[in-house]
Design a protein around this motif. Structure first.
Motif, PDB file in Angstrom:
ATOM      1  N   GLN A   1     -81.467  62.018 -12.745  1.00 38.33           N
ATOM      2  CA  GLN A   1     -80.968  60.653 -12.635  1.00 38.33           C
ATOM      3  C   GLN A   1     -79.966  60.319 -13.736  1.00 38.33           C
TER       4      GLN A   1
ATOM      5  N   THR B   1     -84.437  57.851  -3.989  1.00 39.84           N
ATOM      6  CA  THR B   1     -84.537  57.118  -2.725  1.00 39.84           C
ATOM      7  C   THR B   1     -85.983  56.873  -2.326  1.00 39.84           C
ATOM      8  N   ALA B   2     -86.901  57.693  -2.823  1.00 44.35           N
ATOM      9  CA  ALA B   2     -88.336  57.528  -2.560  1.00 44.35           C
ATOM     10  C   ALA B   2     -89.085  58.248  -3.668  1.00 44.35           C
TER      11      ALA B   2
ATOM     12  N   GLU C   1     -87.625  61.950  -4.090  1.00 40.61           N
ATOM     13  CA  GLU C   1     -86.468  62.364  -3.301  1.00 40.61           C
ATOM     14  C   GLU C   1     -85.238  61.723  -3.925  1.00 40.61           C
TER      15      GLU C   1
ATOM     16  N   ALA D   1     -80.827  61.316  -3.988  1.00 39.69           N
ATOM     17  CA  ALA D   1     -79.561  61.374  -3.263  1.00 39.69           C
ATOM     18  C   ALA D   1     -78.412  61.395  -4.271  1.00 39.69           C
TER      19      ALA D   1
ATOM     20  N   ALA E   1     -76.133  55.970  -4.095  1.00 38.80           N
ATOM     21  CA  ALA E   1     -76.868  54.930  -3.375  1.00 38.80           C
ATOM     22  C   ALA E   1     -76.387  54.886  -1.921  1.00 38.80           C
ATOM     23  N   GLY E   2     -77.324  54.788  -0.999  1.00 37.75           N
ATOM     24  CA  GLY E   2     -76.985  54.734   0.419  1.00 37.75           C
ATOM     25  C   GLY E   2     -76.813  56.089   1.074  1.00 37.75           C
ATOM     26  N   SER E   3     -76.829  57.169   0.291  1.00 38.67           N
ATOM     27  CA  SER E   3     -76.701  58.526   0.839  1.00 38.67           C
ATOM     28  C   SER E   3     -78.073  59.082   1.179  1.00 38.67           C
TER      29      SER E   3
ATOM     30  N   PRO F   1     -81.110  61.702   1.016  1.00 40.41           N
ATOM     31  CA  PRO F   1     -81.592  62.559  -0.074  1.00 40.41           C
ATOM     32  C   PRO F   1     -81.249  64.028   0.176  1.00 40.41           C
TER      33      PRO F   1
END
Length: 144
Positions: free
Chosen positions: A25, A33-34, A41, A43, A46-48, A50
């Motif tokens: 990160q 994302t989770a 998970e 990605a 953001a919005g992509s 994983p």
């Protein structure tokens, strides 16, 4: 020629989920994302979707560097400017790189995560720039 194989995600067991999440990160720029207590998970933005799953395995033994197994996971950037922008971000994070290579068909940066997993960050050159002397694709490793 169309690529015949495309992997969409990597799943790694890690001894320290906290340490690995900090690296992926904060140091590499991934977005969670989770997450549960033993799995995350990630990605690339953001919005992509994983592309990386980290699962905690605190009792897992570290593999010796000479052991067979995953050599590295390769993360493809869409263009040279995108790769350059990520490199500027990585420099600000003081990422330790292990190498930089020009493979004639791609340009790649190499590093290792806290668990010892190799990571290749790269971009492909446009296929129109690939060379085929005598019908053979030129792929090599020179300094980048």
């Amino acid at each position: 020629m169309k690529p015949s194989l495309r992997l969409t995600s990597v799943h790694l067991r890690v001894r320290s989920l906290t340490r690995s999440l900090e690296f992926y990160q904060r140091r590499l720029g991934f977005v969670v994302t989770a997450q549960t207590s033993d799995r995350a998970e990630l990605a690339p933005a953001a919005g992509s979707a994983p592309i990386l799953t980290l699962t905690a395995a605190p009792a897992a033994a570290a593999n010796p560097r000479e052991a067979a197994g995953l050599f590295h996971a390769a993360l493809l950037f869409p263009s040279r400017p995108a790769l350059g922008a990520w490199l500027a971000f990585a420099a600000a994070q003081r990422i330790d790189f292990e190498g930089f290579s020009d493979h004639a068909v791609s340009e790649a940066l190499y590093l290792t995560d806290p668990e010892g997993n190799g990571i290749e960050i790269y971009r492909d050159r446009p296929r129109s720039e690939w060379r085929y002397p005598n019908g053979q694709l030129v792929i090599n490793t020179t300094p980048f």
